[in-house]
Design an enzyme around this catalytic site. Structure first.
Site, mmCIF file in Angstrom:
data_model
loop_
_atom_site.group_PDB
_atom_site.id
_atom_site.type_symbol
_atom_site.label_atom_id
_atom_site.label_comp_id
_atom_site.label_asym_id
_atom_site.label_seq_id
_atom_site.Cartn_x
_atom_site.Cartn_y
_atom_site.Cartn_z
ATOM 1 N N SER A 151 42.555 49.816 30.549
ATOM 2 C CA SER A 151 42.319 50.334 29.194
ATOM 3 C C SER A 151 43.506 51.174 28.736
ATOM 4 C CB SER A 151 41.048 51.182 29.168
ATOM 5 O OG SER A 151 39.979 50.444 29.704
ATOM 6 N N HIS B 57 37.857 45.193 28.918
ATOM 7 C CA HIS B 57 38.807 44.081 28.909
ATOM 8 C C HIS B 57 38.327 43.060 29.951
ATOM 9 C CE1 HIS B 57 40.261 46.033 32.512
ATOM 10 N NE2 HIS B 57 40.545 47.132 31.821
ATOM 11 N N HIS C 108 37.009 44.256 33.323
ATOM 12 C CA HIS C 108 35.595 44.685 33.344
ATOM 13 C C HIS C 108 34.658 43.473 33.271
ATOM 14 C CE1 HIS C 108 37.535 48.304 31.317
ATOM 15 N NE2 HIS C 108 36.998 48.834 32.401
#
Ligand code: PAF
Length: 306
Positions: free
Chosen positions: A206, A54, A57
Protein backbone atom coordinates in the site's frame (compact mmCIF):
# COMPACT_ATOMS: atom_id res chain seq x y z
CA UNK A 1 -0.62 -17.29 -7.68
CA UNK A 2 -2.64 -19.93 -9.49
CA UNK A 3 -6.26 -18.90 -9.97
CA UNK A 4 -5.86 -15.29 -8.86
CA UNK A 5 -6.05 -13.80 -12.36
CA UNK A 6 -9.07 -15.83 -13.37
CA UNK A 7 -11.10 -14.85 -10.34
CA UNK A 8 -10.23 -11.19 -10.67
CA UNK A 9 -11.08 -11.10 -14.38
CA UNK A 10 -14.57 -12.45 -13.62
CA UNK A 11 -15.75 -9.03 -12.45
CA UNK A 12 -19.19 -7.84 -13.44
CA UNK A 13 -20.07 -4.22 -12.61
CA UNK A 14 -23.82 -4.92 -12.38
CA UNK A 15 -23.35 -7.56 -9.74
CA UNK A 16 -20.77 -5.55 -7.81
CA UNK A 17 -23.22 -4.06 -5.34
CA UNK A 18 -24.76 -7.34 -4.21
CA UNK A 19 -21.40 -9.10 -4.16
CA UNK A 20 -19.90 -6.54 -1.82
CA UNK A 21 -18.88 -7.89 1.57
CA UNK A 22 -21.13 -7.00 4.46
CA UNK A 23 -19.56 -4.05 6.27
CA UNK A 24 -19.29 -4.41 10.04
CA UNK A 25 -17.97 -1.51 12.08
CA UNK A 26 -18.81 -2.39 15.69
CA UNK A 27 -16.60 -5.01 17.39
CA UNK A 28 -19.61 -6.30 19.35
CA UNK A 29 -21.55 -6.88 16.13
CA UNK A 30 -18.60 -8.73 14.61
CA UNK A 31 -18.46 -10.95 17.68
CA UNK A 32 -22.21 -11.62 17.58
CA UNK A 33 -22.17 -12.57 13.93
CA UNK A 34 -19.20 -14.88 14.48
CA UNK A 35 -21.01 -16.55 17.40
CA UNK A 36 -23.91 -17.41 15.09
CA UNK A 37 -21.58 -18.70 12.37
CA UNK A 38 -19.62 -20.80 14.86
CA UNK A 39 -22.86 -22.35 16.09
CA UNK A 40 -23.45 -23.48 12.51
CA UNK A 41 -19.98 -25.06 12.56
CA UNK A 42 -18.49 -22.67 10.02
CA UNK A 43 -14.73 -22.42 9.52
CA UNK A 44 -13.69 -18.77 9.73
CA UNK A 45 -10.81 -17.36 7.68
CA UNK A 46 -9.43 -13.96 8.67
CA UNK A 47 -7.33 -11.68 6.49
CA UNK A 48 -6.01 -8.85 8.69
CA UNK A 49 -5.20 -5.72 6.64
CA UNK A 50 -4.87 -1.99 7.02
CA UNK A 51 -6.93 -1.48 3.86
CA UNK A 52 -5.89 0.22 0.59
CA UNK A 53 -6.17 -3.29 -0.79
CA UNK A 54 -4.12 -4.55 -3.71
CA UNK A 55 -3.60 -7.93 -5.37
CA UNK A 56 -1.31 -9.02 -2.55
CA UNK A 57 -4.25 -8.73 -0.13
CA UNK A 58 -6.57 -10.30 -2.67
CA UNK A 59 -4.33 -13.35 -2.90
CA UNK A 60 -4.73 -13.78 0.89
CA UNK A 61 -8.51 -13.45 0.63
CA UNK A 62 -8.56 -15.99 -2.20
CA UNK A 63 -6.52 -18.43 -0.10
CA UNK A 64 -9.00 -17.90 2.76
CA UNK A 65 -11.93 -18.40 0.42
CA UNK A 66 -10.46 -21.65 -0.88
CA UNK A 67 -9.95 -23.08 2.60
CA UNK A 68 -12.70 -21.62 4.80
CA UNK A 69 -16.50 -21.33 4.85
CA UNK A 70 -16.58 -17.67 5.82
CA UNK A 71 -14.00 -14.98 5.02
CA UNK A 72 -13.57 -11.86 7.13
CA UNK A 73 -11.18 -9.19 5.88
CA UNK A 74 -10.33 -6.63 8.52
CA UNK A 75 -9.58 -3.11 7.36
CA UNK A 76 -8.11 -1.08 10.19
CA UNK A 77 -5.23 1.38 10.14
CA UNK A 78 -3.95 0.46 13.56
CA UNK A 79 -2.64 3.56 15.35
CA UNK A 80 -0.66 1.65 17.97
CA UNK A 81 1.80 0.19 15.46
CA UNK A 82 2.86 3.62 14.18
CA UNK A 83 5.38 5.71 16.09
CA UNK A 84 5.04 9.49 16.24
CA UNK A 85 6.37 10.93 12.98
CA UNK A 86 5.53 7.81 10.95
CA UNK A 87 2.86 7.80 8.23
CA UNK A 88 -0.27 7.08 10.31
CA UNK A 89 -2.03 10.27 9.22
CA UNK A 90 -1.24 9.95 5.55
CA UNK A 91 -1.76 6.16 5.35
CA UNK A 92 -4.39 5.67 2.59
CA UNK A 93 -7.94 4.98 3.76
CA UNK A 94 -10.34 3.85 1.03
CA UNK A 95 -13.05 1.59 2.42
CA UNK A 96 -15.37 2.03 -0.60
CA UNK A 97 -12.68 0.97 -3.06
CA UNK A 98 -11.77 -1.95 -0.77
CA UNK A 99 -15.42 -3.11 -0.67
CA UNK A 100 -15.59 -2.95 -4.46
CA UNK A 101 -12.36 -4.86 -4.92
CA UNK A 102 -13.47 -7.57 -2.50
CA UNK A 103 -16.80 -7.90 -4.33
CA UNK A 104 -14.78 -9.54 -7.11
CA UNK A 105 -14.24 -12.59 -4.97
CA UNK A 106 -17.36 -12.32 -2.85
CA UNK A 107 -15.76 -11.94 0.55
CA UNK A 108 -18.33 -12.32 3.33
CA UNK A 109 -17.42 -9.54 5.78
CA UNK A 110 -15.30 -6.43 5.83
CA UNK A 111 -14.62 -5.52 9.44
CA UNK A 112 -13.66 -1.86 9.63
CA UNK A 113 -13.83 -0.60 13.21
CA UNK A 114 -12.90 2.92 14.29
CA UNK A 115 -9.80 3.49 16.46
CA UNK A 116 -12.12 4.53 19.31
CA UNK A 117 -14.04 1.24 19.03
CA UNK A 118 -10.84 -0.81 19.12
CA UNK A 119 -9.13 1.30 21.78
CA UNK A 120 -11.84 2.86 23.95
CA UNK A 121 -10.85 5.36 26.62
CA UNK A 122 -8.96 3.57 29.35
CA UNK A 123 -7.69 0.78 27.09
CA UNK A 124 -4.55 -0.38 28.84
CA UNK A 125 -3.45 -3.78 27.53
CA UNK A 126 -0.43 -4.71 25.45
CA UNK A 127 0.82 -7.98 23.99
CA UNK A 128 4.59 -8.19 23.90
CA UNK A 129 6.56 -10.95 22.19
CA UNK A 130 10.27 -10.92 22.99
CA UNK A 131 13.25 -12.19 21.01
CA UNK A 132 12.30 -12.05 17.34
CA UNK A 133 10.82 -8.56 17.81
CA UNK A 134 14.11 -7.07 18.92
CA UNK A 135 15.98 -7.10 15.61
CA UNK A 136 15.43 -5.65 12.11
CA UNK A 137 12.06 -3.82 12.05
CA UNK A 138 11.96 -3.98 15.84
CA UNK A 139 15.34 -2.23 16.10
CA UNK A 140 14.25 0.58 13.76
CA UNK A 141 10.64 0.77 15.02
CA UNK A 142 10.84 -0.25 18.69
CA UNK A 143 7.13 0.09 19.49
CA UNK A 144 5.85 -1.35 16.22
CA UNK A 145 5.46 -5.04 17.01
CA UNK A 146 3.68 -4.51 20.33
CA UNK A 147 1.06 -2.58 18.35
CA UNK A 148 0.84 -5.37 15.77
CA UNK A 149 0.53 -8.25 18.23
CA UNK A 150 -1.98 -6.38 20.37
CA UNK A 151 -4.31 -5.61 17.47
CA UNK A 152 -3.88 -9.04 15.86
CA UNK A 153 -4.80 -10.78 19.11
CA UNK A 154 -7.88 -8.56 19.37
CA UNK A 155 -8.81 -9.46 15.79
CA UNK A 156 -8.29 -13.16 16.51
CA UNK A 157 -10.57 -12.90 19.57
CA UNK A 158 -13.28 -10.88 17.82
CA UNK A 159 -13.44 -13.16 14.78
CA UNK A 160 -12.44 -16.41 16.52
CA UNK A 161 -10.63 -17.17 13.30
CA UNK A 162 -9.74 -20.78 12.56
CA UNK A 163 -7.08 -19.64 10.10
CA UNK A 164 -5.51 -16.22 9.61
CA UNK A 165 -3.62 -15.31 6.45
CA UNK A 166 -0.58 -13.04 6.26
CA UNK A 167 1.72 -12.05 3.41
CA UNK A 168 5.36 -13.10 3.19
CA UNK A 169 6.13 -9.49 2.32
CA UNK A 170 6.07 -8.79 6.09
CA UNK A 171 8.18 -11.82 6.87
CA UNK A 172 9.29 -10.74 10.33
CA UNK A 173 5.72 -9.81 11.25
CA UNK A 174 4.66 -13.35 10.38
CA UNK A 175 7.44 -14.82 12.58
CA UNK A 176 6.33 -12.60 15.47
CA UNK A 177 2.65 -13.53 15.11
CA UNK A 178 3.51 -17.22 14.80
CA UNK A 179 5.53 -16.97 18.03
CA UNK A 180 2.60 -15.25 19.77
CA UNK A 181 0.26 -18.04 18.62
CA UNK A 182 2.67 -20.73 19.86
CA UNK A 183 3.55 -19.07 23.16
CA UNK A 184 -0.05 -18.23 24.07
CA UNK A 185 -1.55 -21.49 22.74
CA UNK A 186 -3.95 -19.58 20.54
CA UNK A 187 -6.40 -21.76 18.61
CA UNK A 188 -5.95 -19.78 15.37
CA UNK A 189 -3.69 -21.32 12.73
CA UNK A 190 -1.55 -18.83 10.83
CA UNK A 191 -0.66 -19.21 7.19
CA UNK A 192 1.91 -17.27 5.19
CA UNK A 193 1.15 -16.63 1.50
CA UNK A 194 3.75 -15.73 -1.13
CA UNK A 195 4.74 -12.16 -2.00
CA UNK A 196 2.78 -10.83 -4.97
CA UNK A 197 4.91 -8.64 -7.24
CA UNK A 198 4.14 -6.20 -10.02
CA UNK A 199 5.21 -7.41 -13.48
CA UNK A 200 8.52 -5.55 -13.06
CA UNK A 201 9.27 -7.21 -9.72
CA UNK A 202 8.24 -4.52 -7.22
CA UNK A 203 6.64 -6.19 -4.20
CA UNK A 204 3.05 -4.96 -3.89
CA UNK A 205 2.52 -2.66 -0.94
CA UNK A 206 0.00 0.00 0.00
CA UNK A 207 2.98 2.29 0.55
CA UNK A 208 4.14 2.03 -3.09
CA UNK A 209 1.68 4.81 -3.87
CA UNK A 210 3.95 7.23 -1.99
CA UNK A 211 6.69 6.71 -4.64
CA UNK A 212 7.13 9.13 -7.54
CA UNK A 213 7.62 7.52 -10.96
CA UNK A 214 11.38 7.99 -10.70
CA UNK A 215 11.54 6.61 -7.17
CA UNK A 216 9.46 3.64 -8.21
CA UNK A 217 11.93 2.92 -10.99
CA UNK A 218 14.83 3.06 -8.51
CA UNK A 219 12.93 0.86 -6.06
CA UNK A 220 13.05 -2.03 -8.54
CA UNK A 221 16.64 -2.60 -7.43
CA UNK A 222 15.39 -4.10 -4.15
CA UNK A 223 14.03 -7.20 -5.84
CA UNK A 224 16.95 -7.29 -8.29
CA UNK A 225 19.41 -7.31 -5.39
CA UNK A 226 17.53 -10.18 -3.73
CA UNK A 227 17.61 -12.10 -6.99
CA UNK A 228 21.34 -11.44 -7.20
CA UNK A 229 21.79 -12.80 -3.67
CA UNK A 230 20.00 -15.96 -4.74
CA UNK A 231 22.10 -16.21 -7.89
CA UNK A 232 25.32 -15.86 -5.86
CA UNK A 233 24.24 -18.49 -3.32
CA UNK A 234 23.22 -20.86 -6.08
CA UNK A 235 26.62 -20.30 -7.71
CA UNK A 236 28.28 -21.46 -4.52
CA UNK A 237 28.96 -18.21 -2.62
CA UNK A 238 28.47 -18.83 1.10
CA UNK A 239 29.98 -15.71 2.69
CA UNK A 240 27.07 -13.46 3.63
CA UNK A 241 29.26 -10.36 3.93
CA UNK A 242 30.39 -10.75 0.30
CA UNK A 243 26.78 -11.07 -0.84
CA UNK A 244 25.69 -8.14 1.30
CA UNK A 245 28.44 -5.93 -0.15
CA UNK A 246 27.30 -6.78 -3.67
CA UNK A 247 23.67 -5.97 -2.79
CA UNK A 248 24.64 -2.66 -1.18
CA UNK A 249 26.65 -1.71 -4.25
CA UNK A 250 23.72 -2.52 -6.55
CA UNK A 251 21.27 -0.51 -4.46
CA UNK A 252 23.54 2.52 -4.18
CA UNK A 253 24.34 2.41 -7.87
CA UNK A 254 20.61 2.54 -8.67
CA UNK A 255 19.98 5.24 -6.06
CA UNK A 256 23.03 6.93 -4.48
CA UNK A 257 20.69 8.55 -1.93
CA UNK A 258 19.03 5.32 -0.86
CA UNK A 259 19.22 4.77 2.89
CA UNK A 260 19.79 1.10 3.62
CA UNK A 261 18.49 0.27 7.10
CA UNK A 262 19.50 -3.37 6.89
CA UNK A 263 20.33 -6.29 4.63
CA UNK A 264 20.00 -9.37 6.77
CA UNK A 265 20.45 -13.07 6.15
CA UNK A 266 18.67 -15.12 8.74
CA UNK A 267 17.37 -18.49 9.80
CA UNK A 268 13.94 -18.89 8.16
CA UNK A 269 12.24 -19.68 11.51
CA UNK A 270 14.02 -17.54 14.09
CA UNK A 271 15.58 -14.88 11.81
CA UNK A 272 18.78 -15.37 13.78
CA UNK A 273 21.63 -13.85 11.74
CA UNK A 274 23.63 -16.23 9.56
CA UNK A 275 27.19 -15.49 8.53
CA UNK A 276 27.29 -18.35 6.07
CA UNK A 277 24.45 -19.06 3.67
CA UNK A 278 23.99 -22.75 4.27
CA UNK A 279 20.64 -24.53 3.97
CA UNK A 280 17.46 -22.46 3.81
CA UNK A 281 18.03 -18.79 4.43
CA UNK A 282 15.82 -15.73 4.29
CA UNK A 283 17.30 -12.51 2.95
CA UNK A 284 15.50 -9.43 4.25
CA UNK A 285 16.08 -5.77 3.54
CA UNK A 286 14.67 -2.37 4.41
CA UNK A 287 15.61 0.59 2.26
CA UNK A 288 14.41 4.17 2.17
CA UNK A 289 13.91 5.46 -1.38
CA UNK A 290 13.19 9.18 -1.16
CA UNK A 291 11.01 9.46 1.93
CA UNK A 292 9.40 6.02 1.49
CA UNK A 293 10.67 3.12 3.53
CA UNK A 294 10.29 -0.19 1.67
CA UNK A 295 10.84 -3.73 2.87
CA UNK A 296 11.26 -6.87 0.81
CA UNK A 297 12.63 -10.39 1.26
CA UNK A 298 13.36 -13.67 -0.46
CA UNK A 299 13.54 -17.20 0.87
CA UNK A 300 16.61 -18.79 -0.68
CA UNK A 301 16.72 -22.56 -0.70
CA UNK A 302 19.75 -24.58 -1.75
CA UNK A 303 19.77 -25.17 -5.49
CA UNK A 304 18.10 -28.47 -6.35
CA UNK A 305 20.77 -31.08 -7.23
CA UNK A 306 23.55 -28.76 -5.93
O1 PAF B 1 0.31 -6.23 7.90
C1 PAF B 1 -0.55 -5.36 8.21
O2 PAF B 1 -1.24 -4.80 7.37
C2 PAF B 1 -0.74 -5.01 9.67
O3 PAF B 1 0.47 -5.00 10.36
C3 PAF B 1 -1.76 -5.90 10.38
C4 PAF B 1 -1.31 -7.36 10.44
C5 PAF B 1 -3.10 -5.83 9.66
C6 PAF B 1 -1.97 -5.43 11.82
O4 PAF B 1 -2.45 -4.12 11.85
Amino acid sequence: MPGTGAVIMAYNMDEAEELKPYLVEAPAEMSRRIDALKQQGKKIGLVPTMGALHLGHMSLAIAAKNECDVVVVSDFVNPTQFAPGEDYDKYPRMIDADLTLLSQIKTDYLFAPSPQAMYPNGFDAKVHVGGVTEILEGAFRPTHFDGVTTVVLKLFMLTRADVAYFGQKDYQQFCVIKKMVEDLNLPTMVEMCPIIREADGLAMSSRNRYLSDEERERALVLNRSLEEAERMIHSGERDVETIRKRMRAMILEADPNAQIDYIHFGNTQTLQEMERAVGNVVALLAVRIGSTRLIDNRIIRPKANA
